[in-house]
Scaffold this motif. Structure first.
Motif, PDB file in Angstrom:
ATOM      1  N   GLU A 115       0.480   0.093   6.705  1.00  0.00           N
ATOM      2  CA  GLU A 115      -0.076   0.629   7.942  1.00  0.00           C
ATOM      3  C   GLU A 115      -1.571   0.892   7.824  1.00  0.00           C
ATOM      4  O   GLU A 115      -2.324   0.706   8.774  1.00  0.00           O
ATOM      5  CB  GLU A 115       0.648   1.930   8.345  1.00  0.00           C
ATOM      6  N   THR A 116      -2.000   1.315   6.647  1.00  0.00           N
ATOM      7  CA  THR A 116      -3.427   1.577   6.422  1.00  0.00           C
ATOM      8  C   THR A 116      -4.226   0.289   6.533  1.00  0.00           C
ATOM      9  O   THR A 116      -5.288   0.264   7.170  1.00  0.00           O
ATOM     10  CB  THR A 116      -3.642   2.230   5.046  1.00  0.00           C
ATOM     11  N   THR A 123      -4.439  -0.750  10.217  1.00  0.00           N
ATOM     12  CA  THR A 123      -5.436   0.064  10.929  1.00  0.00           C
ATOM     13  C   THR A 123      -6.851  -0.344  10.537  1.00  0.00           C
ATOM     14  O   THR A 123      -7.731  -0.458  11.394  1.00  0.00           O
ATOM     15  CB  THR A 123      -5.211   1.559  10.643  1.00  0.00           C
ATOM     16  N   ASP A 148      -7.727  -3.532  12.282  1.00  0.00           N
ATOM     17  CA  ASP A 148      -7.979  -3.259  13.702  1.00  0.00           C
ATOM     18  C   ASP A 148      -9.382  -2.672  13.900  1.00  0.00           C
ATOM     19  O   ASP A 148     -10.127  -3.119  14.779  1.00  0.00           O
ATOM     20  CB  ASP A 148      -6.913  -2.305  14.250  1.00  0.00           C
ATOM     21  N   ALA A 202      -9.409   4.255   7.703  1.00  0.00           N
ATOM     22  CA  ALA A 202      -7.965   4.101   7.907  1.00  0.00           C
ATOM     23  C   ALA A 202      -7.179   5.060   7.007  1.00  0.00           C
ATOM     24  O   ALA A 202      -6.173   5.635   7.437  1.00  0.00           O
ATOM     25  CB  ALA A 202      -7.550   2.655   7.662  1.00  0.00           C
ATOM     26  N   HIS A 213      -4.622   7.975   8.404  1.00  0.00           N
ATOM     27  CA  HIS A 213      -3.203   7.982   8.018  1.00  0.00           C
ATOM     28  C   HIS A 213      -2.850   9.112   7.059  1.00  0.00           C
ATOM     29  O   HIS A 213      -1.721   9.149   6.554  1.00  0.00           O
ATOM     30  CB  HIS A 213      -2.813   6.632   7.408  1.00  0.00           C
ATOM     31  N   GLU A 244     -13.085   7.696  17.111  1.00  0.00           N
ATOM     32  CA  GLU A 244     -11.762   7.495  16.512  1.00  0.00           C
ATOM     33  C   GLU A 244     -11.250   8.788  15.885  1.00  0.00           C
ATOM     34  O   GLU A 244     -10.060   8.978  15.717  1.00  0.00           O
ATOM     35  CB  GLU A 244     -11.805   6.397  15.441  1.00  0.00           C
TER      36      GLU A 244
END
Length: 141
Positions: free
Chosen positions: A82-83, A86, A89, A105, A109, A129
């Motif tokens: 997931e990191t 992100t 992205d 990221a 997270h 962010e």
């Protein structure tokens, strides 16, 4: 609070005394608070490699000694799928280098974490962010 310290800050730990380097005192205080256990750190997997690469370029005569000092610093590492998603992205949306977005990221997270950076260009692009702070503006817990 948990700190994610990017290379722009970590390199300052080894450049104290350099009159051209700003905020080395603040960077050293972040390190001190981490070593004392008051400000735990979590880092992306490439942290040591990136800092060592900069030190090899800026201070080749002392780079190996600095690397050993860097390797003695205790911190957690986050390298989840997931990191990376992100980070990719962020890199694509902000047209910024993935190695920089990986630090952000990790902060995003990690509950209670904040990315501490001296990279004003990245900060200005991504501050909305959240979970990011300029070293010069960092308030110690």
């Amino acid at each position: 609070m948990i700190a994610v310290v990017d290379a722009s800050v970590a390199v300052k730990w080894f450049l104290h005394g350099n009159p051209d380097e700003q905020h080395t005192d603040l960077a050293l205080r972040v390190l001190e608070q981490s070593v004392l256990g008051f400000l735990p750190m979590v880092q992306p997997g490439h942290f040591v490699a990136e800092v060592a690469a900069v030190l090899a370029r800026l201070k080749p005569a002392q780079a190996l000694d600095d690397l050993f000092d860097l390797l003695d610093i205790r911190y957690g590492t986050l390298t989840s799928q997931e990191t990376y998603v992100t980070a990719m992205d962020l890199a694509l949306r902000y047209q910024h280098h993935l190695f920089d977005t990986l630090y952000h990221a990790v902060a995003l997270h990690t509950p209670g974490a904040v990315l501490i950076t001296s990279d004003e260009r990245y900060y200005n692009k991504t501050r909305l962010e959240g979970q990011i702070c300029l070293l010069a503006d960092f308030t110690f817990p």
